[in-house]
Design a protein around this motif. Structure first.
Motif, PDB file in Angstrom:
ATOM      1  N   TYR A   1      -8.335  -0.862  -5.499  1.00  0.00           N
ATOM      2  CA  TYR A   1      -6.977  -1.281  -5.132  1.00  0.00           C
ATOM      3  C   TYR A   1      -6.551  -0.714  -3.785  1.00  0.00           C
ATOM      4  N   ASP A   2      -7.480   0.056  -3.171  1.00  0.00           N
ATOM      5  CA  ASP A   2      -7.239   0.609  -1.848  1.00  0.00           C
ATOM      6  C   ASP A   2      -5.977   1.466  -1.819  1.00  0.00           C
ATOM      7  N   VAL A   3      -5.843   2.388  -2.756  1.00  0.00           N
ATOM      8  CA  VAL A   3      -4.698   3.314  -2.809  1.00  0.00           C
ATOM      9  C   VAL A   3      -5.222   4.730  -2.968  1.00  0.00           C
ATOM     10  N   GLU A   4      -4.300   5.694  -2.826  1.00  0.00           N
ATOM     11  CA  GLU A   4      -4.704   7.099  -2.842  1.00  0.00           C
ATOM     12  C   GLU A   4      -4.497   7.743  -4.209  1.00  0.00           C
ATOM     13  N   THR A   5      -3.397   7.359  -4.882  1.00  0.00           N
ATOM     14  CA  THR A   5      -3.084   8.017  -6.163  1.00  0.00           C
ATOM     15  C   THR A   5      -2.942   6.968  -7.264  1.00  0.00           C
TER      16      THR A   5
ATOM     17  N   LEU B   1      -9.246   3.397  -7.726  1.00  0.00           N
ATOM     18  CA  LEU B   1      -8.419   3.668  -6.543  1.00  0.00           C
ATOM     19  C   LEU B   1      -8.987   2.929  -5.350  1.00  0.00           C
TER      20      LEU B   1
ATOM     21  N   GLU C   1       0.225   4.958  -7.382  1.00  0.00           N
ATOM     22  CA  GLU C   1       0.380   3.825  -6.473  1.00  0.00           C
ATOM     23  C   GLU C   1      -0.276   2.559  -7.016  1.00  0.00           C
ATOM     24  N   LEU C   2      -1.074   2.693  -8.052  1.00  0.00           N
ATOM     25  CA  LEU C   2      -1.806   1.534  -8.585  1.00  0.00           C
ATOM     26  C   LEU C   2      -0.836   0.467  -9.090  1.00  0.00           C
TER      27      LEU C   2
END
Ligand SMILES: Nc1ncnc2c1ncn2[C@@H]1O[C@H](COP(=O)(O)OP(=O)(O)OP(=O)(O)O)[C@@H](O)[C@H]1O
Ligand SMILES: [Mg+2]
Lengths: 478, 239
Positions: A307-311, A304, A314-315
């Motif tokens: 890829y600088d995402v939260e969930t 996470l 979202e990947l």
């Protein structure tokens, strides 16, 4: 004509005159010819078959329709090890270890973890192969032919007459040795034919004729042992008895003992025991099918962040594929470490077994013969490693497709209905990730290198026994 | 000039038993020396020592002036030896036996030479192509003598050469030996035949218990007196 050749010629005339000897030689010749032809047929068939099977297995894999990539991971693949040409003569460990294995995800082939006992049964002196005929029966025939070779002259009083003609005892012994050598040369003919045949099957000349050379030295060593007994001993019954005992010792007792000693010296855990430990460690790694397994929390955090995402939704990639690849790598590391440890143990057992060649030329020739033929444990281990690399390669390539080419949402939803299931697939072109696999025998140099130690021991046997003959013959008494 | 055969204070031990004890004699070139003695006196052992089959425990034996222990090959090359038991190959014919052993001796001979030698020992021509297995004792002995002749060595060591021969053959053999000695060959023979020894030998030695206890020579062209030797033999055996 030199006296040595004359003595040898008279010995041959005597043998030819004796119907028993001729009959025995004929039986052995027929036995060798028949076993060679039978095994040659079998091997030639198998060799062709295995390559066909390998190609067929690859084509079936490539020809799979669109599927969920993980189904392909479990669909699996076969790796075949075609018998090397010289397996015609020396099947070696092939009979014990098998020649094809099934490869699929999260599993290493069972052969890698076969019970050590089977692999340690390095002796394998049981089967009737051309190699075992050469290793066991020909020495016996040399004993029958040669146990009274020299002492017969002593028994009949002709030794005194011969020596009184001014002929040195060493020349008499050399003449007898030459007679035996001619017998051995005759025994070599079937093996030479097999070696030549193996060259037509693609074997390297160097390997084929090293095998011939190895057995030649082996039989010469036996010839020298037989001759030594007939020079040193004065009664033929004693000579025969002693030689039969030496044969039992070299061909049966030492190999049995060597197998036990090598497994005792290198303590390999039993299969069940190591399976349990492995399973326990495997559990700690988590289940790669369950992306929600707490074992993957750490990985999830890392990915996470990367890829600088939260969930995970979202990947840009499929989280399930990422987990599958990650856990496959972890699991493979674990299994490989066990497999390597096991192969290391087997290899040291095999090395210790080989050292017993110092006590028995039969062990030395058997080790050399397998190594040269490419039917030894080392070759089998390389096959296991290469097929494991093949397995890991295609499983991870499929996992990558899973991560990159199958959308996470579609993947999670795959069990909703038939349409959803059909959507959760990747294009069949993805199956081209499988590498073509052709197991090739080691080069002749490398095989010879592995056989070097045993060949050296064989040569030492020949020199030692030959030396005893010469020394004993030089100081021969009436 | 060195003698072809010489024993110098020869002592011999076989399996712990003293067999010869300080035996000294020489045999000159062209001389026939006969050793007499009871069973176990050490006669055969003496011959075996000259051939280097037995090693002296004391003293030495010389062949052509050379110590046998120093050069066994030279001694065996100079000597033709007729063993006590004529041990040739039963599965071979007379021709084959002679051909084989002469080959080993490095002195191959043609069929004509073989026939000449077999003629001299009077082995019937018919028998020569038969295996020795089918021979009588005397026929085997004749074949063995022929082998010794064919070697054409300067020295002959004969262990009971007349054993098994019929009276006519014995006479012929004695003539043969005398002819050989006349030709310069040196003969050392062992025998139980006191009469024969006195007939053929230039000198007779009496061996008892490993010691040379008597020696008789022919005086001025006469033969050795059989009665004297016989008496000495009987007396010394009894002593
Ligand atoms: N092979 C042998 N090993 C040990 N001792 C032996 C052997 N042959 C002979 N002897 C011993 O050596 C001694 C002399 O034996 P030898 O054969 O020289 O006697 P001989 O004078 O030739 O007797 P004969 O007249 O019986 O032939 C005997 O005491 C005998 O026991
Ligand atoms: Mg004797």
């Amino acid at each position: 004509m030199s006296s040595v050749r004359r003595i040898a010629r008279e010995e041959w005339r005597l043998w030819l005159r004796s119907k028993v000897v001729v009959a025995a030689a004929l039986i052995v010749a027929v036995l060798i010819a028949v076993t060679s032809i039978l095994t040659a047929n079998r091997i030639a068939n198998e060799q062709a078959q295995r390559v066909e099977q390998q190609v067929a297995a690859e084509q079936t894999f490539f020809a799979q329709p669109d599927r969920h990539p993980h189904r392909m991971v479990h669909y699996g693949h076969y790796a075949f090890r075609p018998p090397p040409p010289l397996a015609v003569f020396e099947p070696g460990v092939d009979a014990v270890t098998g020649q094809s294995i099934f490869l699929e995800g999260h599993r290493q082939n069972t052969a890698m973890f076969a019970d050590t006992k089977a692999a340690a049964d390095l002796g394998g002196f049981a089967a009737l192969t051309p190699a075992s005929l050469y290793q066991l029966f020909l020495p016996l025939l040399l004993i029958v032919l040669g146990h009274a070779l020299f002492l017969r002259e002593r028994e009949s009083g002709t030794l005194a007459v011969i020596l009184a003609q001014g002929l040195p005892g060493t020349k008499l012994a050399l003449g007898k040795a030459a007679a035996l050598l001619a017998v051995i040369a005759m025994f070599m003919l079937p093996l030479i034919a097999v070696a030549a045949y193996s060259v037509t099957l693609g074997e390297r000349m160097l390997a084929a004729f090293s095998l011939v050379g190895g057995y030649f030295v082996y039989l010469c060593a036996w010839g020298a042992i037989v001759l030594a007994a007939s020079v040193l001993l004065t009664q033929r019954a004693v000579s025969l008895g002693v030689l039969i005992f030496v044969w039992l010792f070299a061909a049966l007792i030492v190999p049995r003992f060597a197998i036990n000693a090598s497994s005792a010296a290198v303590d390999a855990p039993g299969k069940i025991e190591s399976d349990l430990i492995m399973l326990a460690e495997q559990r700690k790694l988590g289940d790669g099918h369950n992306a929600a397994d707490p074992a993957f929390m750490q990985l999830q955090a890392e990915v996470l962040e990367q890829y600088d995402v939260e969930t995970i939704e979202e990947l840009p990639i499929n989280w399930r594929g990422v987990v599958a690849a990650y856990s496959e790598a972890e699991l493979t590391d674990l299994l490989n470490s066990y497999a390597e440890e096991r192969m290391r143990l087997e290899a040291s057992q095999s090395r210790i077994f080989g050292l017993f060649g110092l006590l028995s030329p039969t062990i030395a020739v058997s080790s050399a013969s397998r190594a040269i033929a490419g039917t030894d444990l080392a070759t089998h281990h390389r096959f296991l490693r290469e097929s494991e690399a093949l397995r890991f390669g295609f499983v991870q390539a499929l996992n990558e497709k899973h991560a990159a080419e199958l959308d996470y949402a579609i993947d999670m939803n795959r069990n909703a209905d038939e349409a959803a299931r059909l959507r959760a697939r990747v294009n069949a072109s993805a199956w081209q990730v499988l590498d073509e696999f052709r197991f090739a025998p080691d080069g002749a140099d490398e095989r010879l290198g592995r056989a070097g130690g045993s060949l050296g021991i064989l040569l030492a046997w020949l020199l030692a026994a030959g030396g005893i003959v010469l020394v004993a013959a030089r100081r021969v008494r009436l | 000039m060195t003698s072809p055969l010489e024993a110098k204070s020869l002592s011999l031990v076989r399996e712990g038993n003293a067999v010869l004890d300080g035996v000294s004699f020489t045999v000159a070139r062209g001389e026939i020396f006969a050793l007499l003695g009871g069973n176990g006196a050490g006669k055969s052992s003496t011959l075996l020592t000259f051939l280097g089959f037995l090693k002296p425990s004391g003293g030495e034996v010389l062949v052509n002036g050379q110590s046998v222990t120093g050069d066994v090959a030279a001694a065996r090359g100079a000597i033709a030896y007729l063993p006590e038991a004529a041990s040739l190959y039963g599965h071979m014919t007379a021709y084959e036996n002679l051909d084989y052993f002469l080959d080993l001796a490095g002195k191959p001979a043609g069929r004509a030479d073989l026939d000449a030698a077999l003629d001299r020992v009077a082995l019937p021509a018919e028998a020569r192509t038969r295996r020795l297995r089918s021979y009588s004792k005397g026929m085997r002995q004749k074949t063995a003598i022929a082998l010794a002749l064919l070697r054409e060595t300067p020295i002959l060591l004969l262990d009971e050469p007349t054993s098994g021969l019929d009276p006519v053959a014995i006479d012929e053999f004695h003539d043969l030996v005398k002819a050989l000695a006349g030709g310069g060959q040196t003969v050392l023979m062992v025998t139980h035949d006191v009469y024969g020894a006195c007939q053929v030998a230039d000198r007779v030695g009496l061996l008892r218990g490993g010691k040379l206890v008597g020696s008789f020579s022919a005086a001025n062209g006469e033969r050795i007196d059989t009665e004297t030797v016989h008496a000495a033999f009987a007396e010394r055996q009894a002593a």
